[in-house]
Design a protein around this motif. Structure first.
Motif, PDB file in Angstrom:
ATOM      1  N   GLY A  99       0.824  -1.207   0.000  1.00  0.00           N
ATOM      2  CA  GLY A  99       0.000   0.000   0.000  1.00  0.00           C
ATOM      3  C   GLY A  99       0.860   1.259   0.000  1.00  0.00           C
ATOM      4  O   GLY A  99       0.460   2.294  -0.546  1.00  0.00           O
ATOM      5  N   SER A 100       2.041   1.178   0.588  1.00  0.00           N
ATOM      6  CA  SER A 100       2.902   2.360   0.690  1.00  0.00           C
ATOM      7  C   SER A 100       3.280   2.871  -0.701  1.00  0.00           C
ATOM      8  O   SER A 100       3.158   4.066  -0.982  1.00  0.00           O
ATOM      9  CB  SER A 100       4.170   2.017   1.474  1.00  0.00           C
ATOM     10  N   ASN A 175      -7.246   4.091  10.338  1.00  0.00           N
ATOM     11  CA  ASN A 175      -6.073   4.073  11.194  1.00  0.00           C
ATOM     12  C   ASN A 175      -5.740   5.543  11.448  1.00  0.00           C
ATOM     13  O   ASN A 175      -5.544   6.271  10.463  1.00  0.00           O
ATOM     14  CB  ASN A 175      -4.908   3.386  10.482  1.00  0.00           C
ATOM     15  N   ASP A 203      -8.199   4.711   0.931  1.00  0.00           N
ATOM     16  CA  ASP A 203      -7.247   3.739   1.454  1.00  0.00           C
ATOM     17  C   ASP A 203      -8.087   2.665   2.140  1.00  0.00           C
ATOM     18  O   ASP A 203      -8.636   2.887   3.218  1.00  0.00           O
ATOM     19  CB  ASP A 203      -6.306   4.457   2.426  1.00  0.00           C
ATOM     20  N   TYR A 206      -7.868  -1.743   5.378  1.00  0.00           N
ATOM     21  CA  TYR A 206      -8.533  -2.451   6.504  1.00  0.00           C
ATOM     22  C   TYR A 206      -9.975  -2.844   6.154  1.00  0.00           C
ATOM     23  O   TYR A 206     -10.769  -3.140   7.046  1.00  0.00           O
ATOM     24  CB  TYR A 206      -8.535  -1.553   7.759  1.00  0.00           C
ATOM     25  N   SER A 233      -4.013  -3.370  -0.002  1.00  0.00           N
ATOM     26  CA  SER A 233      -2.784  -4.026   0.447  1.00  0.00           C
ATOM     27  C   SER A 233      -3.093  -5.417   0.979  1.00  0.00           C
ATOM     28  O   SER A 233      -4.180  -5.654   1.515  1.00  0.00           O
ATOM     29  CB  SER A 233      -2.158  -3.197   1.558  1.00  0.00           C
ATOM     30  N   SER A 235      -1.103  -6.604   3.298  1.00  0.00           N
ATOM     31  CA  SER A 235      -0.386  -6.623   4.585  1.00  0.00           C
ATOM     32  C   SER A 235      -1.276  -7.009   5.757  1.00  0.00           C
ATOM     33  O   SER A 235      -0.954  -7.904   6.530  1.00  0.00           O
ATOM     34  CB  SER A 235       0.214  -5.244   4.859  1.00  0.00           C
ATOM     35  N   LYS A 236      -2.394  -6.307   5.902  1.00  0.00           N
ATOM     36  CA  LYS A 236      -3.235  -6.523   7.085  1.00  0.00           C
ATOM     37  C   LYS A 236      -4.233  -7.643   6.819  1.00  0.00           C
ATOM     38  O   LYS A 236      -4.492  -8.478   7.666  1.00  0.00           O
ATOM     39  CB  LYS A 236      -3.978  -5.239   7.456  1.00  0.00           C
ATOM     40  N   ARG A 244       4.980  -7.357   1.201  1.00  0.00           N
ATOM     41  CA  ARG A 244       5.106  -6.123   0.421  1.00  0.00           C
ATOM     42  C   ARG A 244       4.330  -6.188  -0.891  1.00  0.00           C
ATOM     43  O   ARG A 244       4.889  -5.969  -1.976  1.00  0.00           O
ATOM     44  CB  ARG A 244       6.583  -5.753   0.170  1.00  0.00           C
TER      45      ARG A 244
HETATM   46  C1  PLP Z   1      -3.904   3.191   6.688  1.00  0.00           C
HETATM   47  C2  PLP Z   1      -2.722   2.511   6.119  1.00  0.00           C
HETATM   48  N1  PLP Z   1      -2.488   2.626   4.808  1.00  0.00           N
HETATM   49  C3  PLP Z   1      -1.429   2.056   4.239  1.00  0.00           C
HETATM   50  C4  PLP Z   1      -0.544   1.313   4.996  1.00  0.00           C
HETATM   51  C5  PLP Z   1       0.635   0.741   4.290  1.00  0.00           C
HETATM   52  O1  PLP Z   1       0.850  -0.596   4.535  1.00  0.00           O
HETATM   53  P1  PLP Z   1       1.628  -1.515   3.507  1.00  0.00           P
HETATM   54  O2  PLP Z   1       2.653  -0.699   2.833  1.00  0.00           O
HETATM   55  O3  PLP Z   1       2.209  -2.590   4.365  1.00  0.00           O
HETATM   56  O4  PLP Z   1       0.592  -2.028   2.576  1.00  0.00           O
HETATM   57  C6  PLP Z   1      -0.743   1.162   6.377  1.00  0.00           C
HETATM   58  C7  PLP Z   1       0.203   0.429   7.229  1.00  0.00           C
HETATM   59  O5  PLP Z   1       0.143   0.404   8.441  1.00  0.00           O
HETATM   60  C8  PLP Z   1      -1.879   1.773   6.955  1.00  0.00           C
HETATM   61  O6  PLP Z   1      -2.151   1.670   8.255  1.00  0.00           O
END
Ligand code: PLP
Length: 408
Positions: A99-100, A175, A203, A206, A233, A235-236, A244
């Protein structure tokens, strides 16, 4: 040394800022419980490992893949969206290094240097760094504890729009707040973006951890505004932060073609992780639901424990796995430092995220912290116990001593 003014203007991550104190606490032999960071503790579905094992043979060359992501990966992601009732095809997806990278690419693709982007505050701190990197001015729209951090009325949001505004970026489930915006308010944002010709960037990392009602994507809205972009993403959702992998999802082929130029420069998202992810995405819908149930249970447990600590209040999250907590202290950053320095219960101490770093407006969030329910119930019980004892001890300090707790 001649470092650029751009990097010098950036803040270090407020979530990681207390790291030196953590090292000191560990050097004193303490175990540090991490309630400060959104690093899920649940196991990544085993299909991920299996996918990688199946892909790797003794003679495999781990090669570059296509810059937009492997076709099979994009197909798996599109199928996942379809199973959720969200109309997405592989051609609507560009795979990113989580996501970053998706956030950074989106900002670079839609904003000129000096443009403004509106973001409800408090927000995920890295938004600020990505804006710095892209030369974009983050303009925050305050949201408040008293209304559960819900969006203000459109008439108020509208007042933040200027000639330089290019987009609205929001995160729901949120978040650090755990807020979930209603369908109506998300649709209203889309209407506003349509009227003002702005991009709407959601975004949705979540999205699956929504505890009230069904998850809602901006792509499900009946408002057919082309300029809507989802940042997503793995990730979560899959407890796979280290893989990644993420996505930009858009119905605008032009946007994805522009972003592809940047994606080509970084060559490709990680090939091996995509191989694991294909198998995982195809087979882990049940695992996501189980994770969601686990987080919901933990949040309930944590909130019940917080109820029993005098002077503490919190906003019960409707989504994500974060809880915003208000403490009876003036400066939660000093208190967080004090916890690591002075408070130990049965050989354990606690790291929390002071909330001021999630606000752009100076002075906001100073009594608040963010806790992440990425710990099991037993550890959450320890978190609450350390917090309770820490607050008791802290309250007994003379005010001058409290003010002298070092910040770094
Ligand atoms: C709201 C939000 N967006 C994006 C990200 C980016 O996460 P990642 O690069 O692991 O997908 C995070 C990570 O904590 C997040 O909390």
């Amino acid at each position: 040394m001649n470092y650029s003014s751009r990097v010098q203007a950036m803040d270090a991550s407020p979530i990681r800022k207390l790291y030196p104190k953590e090292l000191e606490a560990r050097a004193r032999g303490l175990h540090v419980i991490h309630a400060n960071i959104g690093q899920p503790d649940l196991p990544t579905p085993d299909a991920f490992r299996q996918g990688i094992v199946d892909y790797l043979t003794p003679r495999t060359t781990l090669a570059y893949g296509p810059s937009e992501g492997l076709p099979e990966f994009r197909r798996a992601c599109a199928d996942f969206y379809q199973r959720q009732g969200i109309e997405v095809l592989p051609r609507h997806i560009l795979a990113t290094t989580a996501g970053s990278e998706a956030l950074l690419f989106v900002l670079l693709a839609i904003c000129e240097v000096g443009d403004e982007i509106l973001v409800p505050e408090p927000f995920y701190t890295n938004y600020r760094t990505f804006c710095f990197m892209a030369g974009v001015r983050l303009v925050s729209i305050p949201t408040y504890w008293e209304t559960g951090f819900s969006l203000p009325p459109l008439s108020e949001i509208e007042t933040f729009v200027t000639d330089r505004t290019r987009a609205i970026l929001f995160c729901s489930p949120g978040n650090p707040t755990g807020v979930v915006y209603s369908r109506e308010s998300i649709d209203a944002l889309l209407e506003l973006c349509m009227q003002k010709n702005l991009w709407l960037v959601a975004d949705e990392v979540y999205r699956d951890f929504t505890y009230v009602g069904q998850p809602y994507s901006i792509l499900q809205s009946h408002i057919q505004w082309e300029k809507r972009i989802v940042v997503d993403s793995l990730s979560k959702r899959y407890s796979a932060c280290g893989s990644r992998l993420g996505l930009i999802v858009s119905y605008d082929p032009g946007l994805l073609a522009q972003i592809l130029k940047m994606a080509q420069a970084r060559l490709c998202p990680p090939t091996l992780d995509q191989q694991g992810a294909i198998a995982m995405i195809d087979s882990s819908d049940r695992a996501i639901l189980d994770m969601k149930d686990t987080y919901a249970r933990r949040i309930g447990h944590l909130c019940a424990l917080l109820d029993a600590i005098p002077g503490v209040s919190y906003i019960k999250p409707l989504g994500s796995f974060y809880v915003m907590v208000r403490l009876p202290v003036e400066d939660s950053e000093r208190f967080a430092s004090y916890l690591l320095e002075e408070v130990a219960v049965d050989g354990r101490t606690l790291m929390v995220a002071p909330a001021a770093g999630f606000y752009a407006t100076a002075g906001r969030g100073r009594s608040e912290i963010r806790l992440a329910a990425v710990l099991d119930e037993m550890q959450l019980t320890q978190v609450a116990e350390i917090l309770r004892i820490g607050l008791e001890k802290y309250a007994q300090l003379p005010a001058t001593n409290r003010a002298m707790v070092e910040l770094k």
